[in-house]
Every structure is written in structure tokens, then in C-alpha cells.
Design a protein around this motif. Structure first.
Motif, short mmCIF file in Angstrom:
data_model
loop_
_atom_site.label_atom_id
_atom_site.label_comp_id
_atom_site.label_asym_id
_atom_site.label_seq_id
_atom_site.Cartn_x
_atom_site.Cartn_y
_atom_site.Cartn_z
N GLN A 48 0.82 -1.21 0.00
CA GLN A 48 0.00 0.00 0.00
C GLN A 48 0.85 1.26 0.00
O GLN A 48 0.60 2.20 -0.78
CB GLN A 48 -0.94 -0.02 1.21
N VAL A 49 1.87 1.30 0.87
CA VAL A 49 2.75 2.47 0.92
C VAL A 49 3.54 2.60 -0.39
O VAL A 49 3.77 3.71 -0.88
CB VAL A 49 3.71 2.39 2.12
N GLY A 50 3.94 1.46 -0.95
CA GLY A 50 4.67 1.49 -2.21
C GLY A 50 3.86 2.12 -3.33
O GLY A 50 4.39 2.89 -4.15
N ILE A 51 2.57 1.82 -3.37
CA ILE A 51 1.71 2.39 -4.41
C ILE A 51 1.51 3.90 -4.18
O ILE A 51 1.51 4.69 -5.13
CB ILE A 51 0.36 1.66 -4.46
N VAL A 52 1.34 4.28 -2.90
CA VAL A 52 1.22 5.72 -2.60
C VAL A 52 2.50 6.45 -3.00
O VAL A 52 2.45 7.56 -3.56
CB VAL A 52 0.93 5.93 -1.10
N LEU A 53 3.66 5.81 -2.75
CA LEU A 53 4.92 6.39 -3.19
C LEU A 53 4.96 6.53 -4.70
O LEU A 53 5.46 7.52 -5.24
CB LEU A 53 6.09 5.50 -2.73
N ALA A 54 4.44 5.50 -5.39
CA ALA A 54 4.42 5.54 -6.86
C ALA A 54 3.64 6.74 -7.37
O ALA A 54 4.08 7.45 -8.28
CB ALA A 54 3.83 4.24 -7.41
N ILE A 55 2.48 6.99 -6.76
CA ILE A 55 1.65 8.13 -7.18
C ILE A 55 2.37 9.45 -6.91
O ILE A 55 2.47 10.31 -7.78
CB ILE A 55 0.29 8.10 -6.46
N GLY A 56 2.86 9.60 -5.67
CA GLY A 56 3.52 10.85 -5.30
C GLY A 56 4.75 11.13 -6.13
O GLY A 56 4.96 12.27 -6.58
N LEU A 57 5.58 10.09 -6.35
CA LEU A 57 6.81 10.29 -7.10
C LEU A 57 6.54 10.58 -8.57
O LEU A 57 7.27 11.34 -9.20
CB LEU A 57 7.72 9.06 -6.96
N ARG A 58 5.48 9.99 -9.12
CA ARG A 58 5.15 10.27 -10.52
C ARG A 58 4.74 11.73 -10.70
O ARG A 58 5.13 12.38 -11.67
CB ARG A 58 4.03 9.35 -11.01
N ILE A 59 3.95 12.24 -9.76
CA ILE A 59 3.53 13.64 -9.85
C ILE A 59 4.73 14.56 -9.65
O ILE A 59 4.90 15.55 -10.38
CB ILE A 59 2.42 13.94 -8.82
N ALA A 60 5.59 14.22 -8.67
CA ALA A 60 6.79 15.04 -8.44
C ALA A 60 7.71 15.01 -9.66
O ALA A 60 8.23 16.05 -10.10
CB ALA A 60 7.53 14.54 -7.21
N LEU A 61 7.90 13.80 -10.23
CA LEU A 61 8.76 13.68 -11.40
C LEU A 61 8.15 14.41 -12.59
O LEU A 61 8.87 15.00 -13.40
CB LEU A 61 8.97 12.19 -11.73
N LEU A 62 6.82 14.36 -12.70
CA LEU A 62 6.14 15.08 -13.77
C LEU A 62 6.44 16.57 -13.70
O LEU A 62 6.76 17.21 -14.71
CB LEU A 62 4.63 14.84 -13.67
N PHE A 63 6.37 17.14 -12.49
CA PHE A 63 6.65 18.56 -12.32
C PHE A 63 8.11 18.88 -12.67
O PHE A 63 8.39 19.86 -13.35
CB PHE A 63 6.37 18.97 -10.87
N VAL A 64 9.02 18.01 -12.22
CA VAL A 64 10.45 18.22 -12.50
C VAL A 64 10.73 18.14 -13.99
O VAL A 64 11.46 18.98 -14.55
CB VAL A 64 11.30 17.19 -11.74
N VAL A 65 10.14 17.13 -14.65
CA VAL A 65 10.37 16.96 -16.09
C VAL A 65 9.82 18.15 -16.87
O VAL A 65 10.46 18.62 -17.83
CB VAL A 65 9.73 15.64 -16.58
#
Length: 261
Positions: A48-65
Motif C-alpha cells: 500500500q505504501v509502495g503504491i502511494v509512493l508511486a503516485i507521489g513520485l510520478r507527480i513530483a517527477l512530472l513537475f520536475v520533467v
């Protein structure tokens, strides 16, 4: 946000949601495999935490990219060792190549542990080292970045609206949360499909390496590295699933015939 509800943006949102969900399956598979390396009472928590991390990191990476996309494409270094090898490596290709290597290592190591005979005194671990929850989450976070890079760049190629991309990522993440326990329980009931999952992970590693080599314009002995098409990847996965299902049913049939005799 007012521009979100245009027909073009809504269609892009649906396409991106489907794309993120399908491409997120390899991410979900890795999270499920990594969660098995912690104690059983913590596995659901790690998933569960891994999936939440996946969502958060994708959004963060999206902003960075979106802010630094040009920096990712600029060459870091080039080399020309004609006629043996040549290439021009940038940040994008380096991340994808290293991610592919790590996935190949992970899949091959898990396959080895699966085939290795259990050693005396090692219990049910079959030589597989258990990880702490923190360690598992760190590796999940690292691989989330690798898995997310291509899907984020694909999203950037489809639309320039941050909220369209971010909402598609969140919706696909919710679908992953809903599927996580089903994937884990299915693998627990059908251990043979764990082998299939590891080979899919192996195939994802090969795909990432081919894509990284293509982005880096790598060539060996005059032959350029071509990226594996996503359609080819899905076709091979479908073929593996069909072969596995047929083999499983045929094995049950042989066992039934043997029982009758």
C-alpha cells in the motif's frame, strides 16, 4: 482548471489514464515481488505504501520533467570507438539503461532463488535475504522513478496541461491500489504464475535496456540499437500468458490421466 473540461483534454485524460494503468502493471508487479521480501505481517503495508509512493513520485517527477525536460535531453558525453561501438548518452538514456540492468538483475536473482535447493538451517527462505520495511520501501521508491520516467515523458508528449497529467496519474494509482491485493493473493494461490511474473519483469528489463540504448544512439559493429515497440512487448506478454495457461491445464490433464491409471 477551467480548460480541463474541453473535449480534447477529456479524451487525453482517458487515454493517459489507460496508458498509466497498463504501464503501471510492471510497477505493481515489482512492488508485489519486493513486498514478499519483508515479514508476512508487513507485506500488505509495504504494498500500500509502495503504491502511494508511486503516485507521489510520478507527480513530483512530472513537475520536475516539465521544468527541466531540455536538461534531460542534452548529451552528457559521446564516444566513438568505430567500428566497435559509438553513442551519445544523455540523462534520460542513462536512467533507463540503469533501470533495465537493475530489473534484469532482480528478475534473474529471484529466478535463481526459486530454482536453488533449500540449504539446511535456512528454513523456508531458500537462501533469500529478508529485508526491513524501510529498505524495501527505499528500493520501491528508486524503481518507481525508473518505471515512471517513460510514462511521464509520454504524458508530456500528449499534453502540456499539468492537471490533466496529474489527475490521470492519481486515477491510475487508485486503480493500482484496488488491484494490489488481488495480484498478491492470486500469486499466493497460483505459485506457478510467479514464474510468469518474473519473466515479464525480465522482459521489462530488456525493453528498458533497448529503449535506453536507442535514446543514447548506441550502435555496435555498425548495428544501431532499436527500442522494443510497446506493441511487441504486449504481444510477447500475451503469448507468455497463453502458453502458461495451456501448459498448466495440460499438466492438470496429465496428472488426472495418471491418477486414473
Amino acid at each position: 482548471m477551467a480548460d480541463f473540461f474541453t473535449p480534447e483534454n477529456l479524451m487525453t485524460f482517458l487515454v493517459l489514464t489507460a496508458l498509466e494503468t497498463v504501464l503501471g502493471f510492471d510497477n505493481l508487479l515489482y512492488i508485489s515481488i519486493e513486498a514478499k521480501r519483508v515479514s508476512p505481517d508487513k507485506q500488505k503495508y509495504v504494498r500500500q505504501v509502495g503504491i502511494v509512493l508511486a503516485i507521489g513520485l510520478r507527480i513530483a517527477l512530472l513537475f520536475v520533467v516539465l521544468q527541466l525536460i531540455n536538461m534531460f535531453q542534452d548529451p552528457l558525453f559521446s564516444f566513438d570507438l568505430s567500428p566497435v561501438a559509438s553513442g551519445s548518452v544523455n540523462g534520460h538514456s542513462l536512467i533507463v539503461l540503469l533501470g533495465g540492468v537493475f530489473l534484469l538483475y532482480t528478475a534473474l536473482k529471484e529466478i535463481y532463488h526459486m530454482l536453488a535447493a533449500p540449504e539446511l538451517g535456512h528454513g523456508e527462505g531458500n537462501g533469500r535475504a529478508m529485508r526491513s520495511v524501510a529498505s524495501a520501501l527505499v528500493w520501491i521508491a528508486i524503481m518507481n522513478i525508473v518505471f515512471s520516467f517513460d510514462t511521464v515523458l509520454s504524458a508530456v508528449a500528449l499534453t502540456k496541461h499539468f492537471w490533466v497529467m496529474a489527475l490521470a496519474i492519481v486515477v491510475s494509482g487508485v486503480l493500482m491500489v484496488m488491484l494490489a491485493e488481488r495480484v498478491a493473493s492470486f500469486l499466493a494461490r497460483n505459485r506457478m504464475y510467479e514464474v510468469l511474473g518474473l519473466f515479464v519483469l525480465l522482459l521489462v528489463g530488456v525493453m528498458l535496456m533497448s529503449e535506453g540504448g536507442h535514446i543514447a544512439h548506441l550502435s555496435f559493429f555498425g548495428y544501431a540499437i532499436e527500442a522494443m515497440a510497446k506493441s511487441t512487448f504486449y504481444f510477447v506478454v500475451a503469448a507468455l500468458v497463453i502458453v502458461d495457461i495451456i501448459q498448466s491445464r495440460y499438466q492438470k490433464k496429465l496428472l488426472a490421466e495418471k491418477g486414473d491409471h
